[in-house]
Scaffold this active site. Structure first.
Site, PDB file in Angstrom:
ATOM      1  N   GLY A 113     -14.969  12.620  -1.141  1.00 52.02           N
ATOM      2  CA  GLY A 113     -13.606  12.364  -0.698  1.00 52.02           C
ATOM      3  C   GLY A 113     -12.648  13.535  -0.833  1.00 52.02           C
ATOM      4  O   GLY A 113     -11.451  13.406  -0.596  1.00 52.02           O
ATOM      5  N   MET A 115     -12.838  16.564   0.740  1.00 50.61           N
ATOM      6  CA  MET A 115     -12.571  17.291   1.971  1.00 50.61           C
ATOM      7  C   MET A 115     -12.574  16.285   3.110  1.00 50.61           C
ATOM      8  O   MET A 115     -12.662  15.096   2.876  1.00 50.61           O
ATOM      9  CB  MET A 115     -13.583  18.395   2.148  1.00 50.61           C
ATOM     10  N   ARG A 625     -27.871  21.306 -51.908  1.00 50.89           N
ATOM     11  CA  ARG A 625     -27.172  22.569 -52.145  1.00 50.89           C
ATOM     12  C   ARG A 625     -26.310  22.431 -53.384  1.00 50.89           C
ATOM     13  O   ARG A 625     -25.557  21.470 -53.517  1.00 50.89           O
ATOM     14  CB  ARG A 625     -26.290  22.909 -50.947  1.00 50.89           C
ATOM     15  N   ASN A 793     -21.538  28.313 -40.099  1.00 48.03           N
ATOM     16  CA  ASN A 793     -20.063  28.306 -40.101  1.00 48.03           C
ATOM     17  C   ASN A 793     -19.568  29.540 -40.841  1.00 48.03           C
ATOM     18  O   ASN A 793     -18.750  30.304 -40.348  1.00 48.03           O
ATOM     19  CB  ASN A 793     -19.504  27.066 -40.795  1.00 48.03           C
TER      20      ASN A 793
HETATM   21  P1  ADP Z   1     -17.378  11.791   2.773  1.00 50.57           P
HETATM   22  O1  ADP Z   1     -18.017  13.032   2.282  1.00 50.57           O
HETATM   23  O2  ADP Z   1     -15.943  11.685   2.411  1.00 50.57           O
HETATM   24  O3  ADP Z   1     -18.183  10.560   2.434  1.00 50.57           O
HETATM   25  P2  ADP Z   1     -18.511  11.586   5.373  1.00 50.57           P
HETATM   26  O4  ADP Z   1     -18.743  12.795   6.165  1.00 50.57           O
HETATM   27  O5  ADP Z   1     -19.685  11.023   4.700  1.00 50.57           O
HETATM   28  O6  ADP Z   1     -17.364  11.883   4.345  1.00 50.57           O
HETATM   29  O7  ADP Z   1     -17.871  10.536   6.377  1.00 50.57           O
HETATM   30  C1  ADP Z   1     -16.960   9.534   6.068  1.00 50.57           C
HETATM   31  C2  ADP Z   1     -17.418   8.200   6.639  1.00 50.57           C
HETATM   32  O8  ADP Z   1     -17.650   8.285   8.024  1.00 50.57           O
HETATM   33  C3  ADP Z   1     -18.690   7.718   6.015  1.00 50.57           C
HETATM   34  O9  ADP Z   1     -18.567   6.372   5.664  1.00 50.57           O
HETATM   35  C4  ADP Z   1     -19.720   7.913   7.073  1.00 50.57           C
HETATM   36  O10 ADP Z   1     -20.721   6.962   6.972  1.00 50.57           O
HETATM   37  C5  ADP Z   1     -18.928   7.778   8.358  1.00 50.57           C
HETATM   38  N1  ADP Z   1     -19.552   8.588   9.382  1.00 50.57           N
HETATM   39  C6  ADP Z   1     -19.727   9.909   9.380  1.00 50.57           C
HETATM   40  N2  ADP Z   1     -20.413  10.345  10.450  1.00 50.57           N
HETATM   41  C7  ADP Z   1     -20.673   9.249  11.178  1.00 50.57           C
HETATM   42  C8  ADP Z   1     -21.380   9.032  12.402  1.00 50.57           C
HETATM   43  N3  ADP Z   1     -21.957  10.020  13.060  1.00 50.57           N
HETATM   44  N4  ADP Z   1     -21.460   7.779  12.872  1.00 50.57           N
HETATM   45  C9  ADP Z   1     -20.882   6.766  12.192  1.00 50.57           C
HETATM   46  N5  ADP Z   1     -20.222   6.906  11.054  1.00 50.57           N
HETATM   47  C10 ADP Z   1     -20.114   8.130  10.520  1.00 50.57           C
HETATM   48 MG    MG Z   2     -20.991  27.895 -46.414  1.00 49.58          MG
END
Ligand code: ADP
Ligand code: MG
Ligand code: MG
Length: 917
Positions: A113, A115, A625, A793
């Protein structure tokens, strides 16, 4: 010159592998985790929508060149796109039979989540018209279109998502529906029109959409969210992200479609059962967004049984391929299952252990791999209560300090040891003891408390050592904490907390919270953990002993798998409230006979403690000790004494009756006497003063008494059938002559006791190595010592010339921030300096005395990185606090495996240690 390959189709993962000489880690580096696994799944024949990945190298080049694609990259994208079109029979931008794409980010290490991803790329007003005709499903097409504009708007154009959400909300209200899929198509059309107004710069050209989305993903690598995440997770900033461009599949095409996420096993408990959530008639983001209530994956088994069994089969196949629990994303389009992502699943410590152990039983991984899968910190989790994640999330955070002793603790604030003890013992209250710092005479309060919080001190401060020793959660060195012991309040900035108020501390993270959080207690008796540690025992070469001062600690240590005691600090017995006055009398004695009398009182007390230790460690070695700390630690502070004396003298002038005068006069005389002795014994640098062996040499009767106590106890236990192995250890030796002298005293006394008792016990005589001079002259020292134990130590303190009591002081923290030191040498052994001294002492000592037993008993003995060094140096054992014994067992095994020489030492008895309870 061949041009760089910037783009790999999912079915070209072999080429990527070849480009980096088959190194899968590098494939992940090049294609990102997501891209690499999409390729790998394609190779395995798992249904994956066709697509391709633009490499992290392209991203880095793009970012370096201020936002221009490297030469050839865009052409390669177009070329790959043609292949995808050919294999799907659809065309990108074609309104009659359009190909839609997702544009997905994916770095080498998963940053969930962090990027951005854009779905449904390729739609515009024309394509929407044609696509509607093709599918006959206007509702679905407009739903997809509004999603595209919304995602593109926020991810690429930087518009706030609320702008879009507000529109959706208004339409839901107008249409009288709860969820987006229920929105009538007229509303969706209207929504799209309104979205266009919010995002007037949304491009019509599909290729423009794709290019801009790709650039947005590249740029998201340097977004604040992603940077913060990398800082927190310790991920390098120069890796870049790849972009995977993939054919869209649609989970929002009606009730025979859906989308979900699932783990191949339960990530909380580790149970071998698929766990996850899904939604029918929904697209990717909906499941995680939490806008609609998801269904547990088990329901899929009844709703779409074929889909469920196919998914289960794929999950199993992926686990078998990766030999790891998988975290997967899937979409079902009109009854056809597609996998969109897989990666190794994140899990709790319990799940990590159980999964590793069960995968061995299933033949997926070897015992050795299982041992390598679990981190020593995860083992720590089993030993200490933790805050529940829910209660932590909603808690009022006060401050952060050093996380010196793990576990969660909740209690009312008490500002002194006596009060802490009274509240805990008499009133049965849970107490957190809060002090600026702690001293030996605070120990009774610390023991009674649930946890310890201090404003000063570092990792090897008294508070930290004692807390770890007894498994008490502790946070120390909280800089913003100010304690007013007179007003009985503490402040964190402008937040005031009074004595008796509830707080919570987390010794695992260093966090301090206002109010009482919920805790949960994990279980050391966990059968999977015991099995795993048993395997670790079969791999390690280091023995693991414990530092234990009391019989109860020794018993716990043994239950946790300790193979003996590496350090008993005899002086701890002297600090107990009822013993301290006797110890003081012994120290301040003015005649030998007075001292002897005090020593005779101490003898039976020590003897019974030792007896308990020997019984708890029946059959195993116990290192005792002789007394170590500087004398002043046993005596009242000079200042306190003079203040009290002054006030008594003042009282004397006020006293009226004869009885009163007598009483106060007696006190004054006693205190004057004490003060004279305290002043006589005063040293300007007690850490470098009369302590350790020096004390034993100055007070040979003290050595004699301790040795007598040890041997009387040993003989007594041996007489009643016990198997005792005492090892007597001299602290702070710097010159061989010290050892020679002490050994004479000791052997004579030991012999005497054994003759008196009519019993022989085998024992070893040895020394701590904690002064550089001792390490440098190890060969001479080994002539008189049958074993060495590194007191790291003090050895770190004396090797660096840095006071261990100020170890967290300003300059050391600064050193670490500036990278002058990589690590705090009091937490992790300094390989190049202190490690060299240890290496030299071990080699020279063993050369002079073959079979010399060598171990470590400093705090480092429980630190995994330091344990690895001890393995390399060929030490016989590490010794650590009882609570770290299971961690050390695992860390020692991992060190052996990493060094390439797993397997038990001849002399150790892992079977002994294999059981935990
Ligand atoms: P993140 O890394 O945030 O999970 P994703 O690239 O996996 O992002 O994509 C976000 C959502 O979009 C995911 O739930 C993924 O399954 C869906 N998704 C991505 N590519 C496709 C696709 N080609 N067809 C259908 N759903 C997709
Ligand atoms: Mg000592
Ligand atoms: Mg994902």
């Amino acid at each position: 010159m061949t041009s760089t390959k910037w783009v790999y189709r999912f079915d070209e993962v072999d080429l990527a592998e070849k480009a980096v000489d088959g190194d899968w880690e590098e494939v992940r580096g090049l294609l990102g985790g997501k891209g690499a696994n999409l390729g790998e799944m394609t190779r395995l024949g798992v249904p994956v929508p066709p697509g391709f990945t633009v490499t992290t190298k392209a991203c880095l080049s793009y970012l370096e060149d201020g936002g221009t694609f490297p030469d050839g990259a865009l052409d390669q994208v177009t070329e790959a796109l043609r292949t995808v079109e050919a294999s799907t029979g659809k065309r990108f931008g074609d309104s009659a039979n359009p190909l839609l794409l997702s544009c997905r980010s994916g770095a080498k290490f998963s940053m969930p989540g962090m990027m951005d991803t854009v779905l449904n790329i390729g739609l515009n007003d024309d394509v929407v018209a044609g696509f509607t005709e093709l599918t006959g499903d206007e509702h679905f097409v407009y739903d997809s279109y509004r999603r595209l504009i919304q995602m593109f708007g926020s991810v690429v154009l930087g518009l706030r998502d609320e702008l879009f959400e507000n529109v959706l909300e208004r339409h839901r209200a107008e249409a009288g529906v709860e969820t987006d899929p229920e929105l009538p198509v007229e509303h969706l059309r209207q929504i799209v029109a309104e979205f266009h107004q919010i995002a007037p710069r949304f491009p019509d050209d599909p290729f423009e959409q794709l290019r801009l989305a790709t650039e947005a993903v590249f740029q998201s690598w340097n977004g604040k969210r992603a940077k913060d995440y990398r800082n927190a997770a310790g991920i390098a900033h120069d890796l870049g992200t790849a972009v995977s461009i993939q054919t869209m599949v649609f989970g929002n095409m009606g009730d025979d479609s859906g989308t979900g996420v699932a783990m191949s096993r339960n990530a909380t408990t580790g149970e071998d059962r698929i766990e996850g959530d899904y939604l029918t008639n929904a697209q990717g983001e909906d499941v995680v967004a939490g806008t609609r209530a998801t269904k547990p994956i088990d329901e899929l088994a009844t709703e779409m049984p074929d889909m469920f069994s196919e998914f289960k089969e794929i999950a199993r196949r992926l686990e078998h391929h990766y030999h790891e629990m998988q975290d997967m994303e899937f979409t079902i389009e009109h009854g056809k299952l597609w996998l969109l992502q897989t990666r190794d699943g994140k899990r709790t410590a319990q799940a990590a252990v159980r999964i590793a152990v069960e995968q061995v039983a299933e033949g997926l991984i070897s015992q050795q791999e299982a041992v390598m899968r679990v981190s020593p910190e995860q083992v720590d989790f089993f030993l200490h209560p933790q805050f529940s994640p829910e209660s932590r999330a909603s808690a009022h955070w006060l401050a952060g300090g050093l996380n010196v002793s793990p576990g969660a603790a909740v209690g009312v604030v008490a500002f002194d040891a006596d009060l802490a003890e009274r509240w805990a013992k008499e009133d049965g209250r849970q107490v957190i003891m809060v002090r600026p710092e702690t001293k030996p005479d605070d120990v009774h309060g610390m023991l009674a408390a649930e946890g310890i919080l201090t404003s000063r001190g570092g990792r090897t401060s008294h508070a930290a050592l004692v807390a770890r020793q007894f498994g008490k959660p502790a946070v120390v060195g909280v800089a913003e904490l100010e304690i007013d012991l007179n007003a009985r309040v503490m402040t964190f900035g402008d937040q005031v907390v009074a004595e008796g108020d509830w707080i919570s501390i987390d010794g695992t993270t260093g966090d301090v919270y206002l109010e009482a959080l919920d805790t949960m207690v994990p279980d050391i008796e966990d059968p999977w953990l015991m099995e795993l540690l048993g395997w670790a025992d079969g791999l390690r070469r280091l023995d693991v002993r414990a530092n234990a001062d009391y019989p109860a600690d020794a018993e716990r240590a043994r239950a946790y798998g300790a193979q003996g005691i590496g350090l008993t600090r005899t002086e701890h017995m002297f600090f107990e409230a009822e013993r301290l006055p006797v110890v003081q009398r012994m120290i301040m004695a003015e005649s030998p006979s007075e001292r002897k009398e005090a020593l005779e009182q101490l003898l039976p007390l020590q003897r019974s403690d030792f007896e308990g230790l020997f019984r708890a460690m029946d059959g195993l070695p116990v290192i005792i000790r002789l007394i170590d700390p500087p004398l002043h630690e046993f005596l009242p502070a000079r200042n306190d004494l003079s203040k009290s004396l002054a006030s008594h003298k003042f009282l004397l002038t006020k006293a009226t009756t004869l009885a009163e005068i007598d009483e106060v006069l007696a006190q004054v005389e006693e205190e004057e006497h004490m003060l004279t002795r305290v002043e006589a014994l005063h040293e300007s640098n007690p850490m470098l003063g009369t302590r350790g062996v020096r004390l034993g040499i100055m007070l040979p009767d003290l050595t004699r008494m301790q040795v007598r106590a040890i041997f009387e106890a040993a003989c007594e236990v041996a007489r009643t059938g016990g198997d005792v192995h005492p090892e007597v250890m001299i602290p702070l030796t710097s010159h061989v002559n010290e050892l020679k002298r002490q050994r004479e005293v000791l052997e004579a006394e030991a012999k005497l006791v054994m003759e008196e008792q009519g019993i022989e016990v085998d024992y070893l005589f040895g020394t701590m190595i904690e002064i550089p001079r001792a390490a440098l002259t190890a060969a001479e020292i080994a002539e008189y010592a049958e074993f060495f134990s590194f007191g790291t130590n003090d050895l770190t303190q004396t090797a660096f010339g840095i006071s261990r009591d100020d170890a967290e002081a300003g300059f050391l923290v600064h050193y670490m921030q500036e990278g002058i030191l990589d690590e705090n040498p009091f937490a992790t052994l300094d390989r190049d300096g202190v490690g060299q001294l240890m290496r030299m002492a071990t080699e020279n000592g063993r050369a002079a005395r073959p079979g010399l037993e060598v171990g470590i008993c400093g705090e480092h003995g429980g630190d995994p990185a330091s344990i690895a060094l001890c393995h390399e140096l060929g030490l016989d054992y590490v010794s650590c606090s009882p609570f770290r014994v299971p961690i050390a067992r695992l860390a020692a095994a991992q060190a052996a495996v990493r060094a390439g020489d797993p397997g038990p030492r001849g002399s150790s008895s892992p079977a002994e240690a294999a059981s935990l309870g």
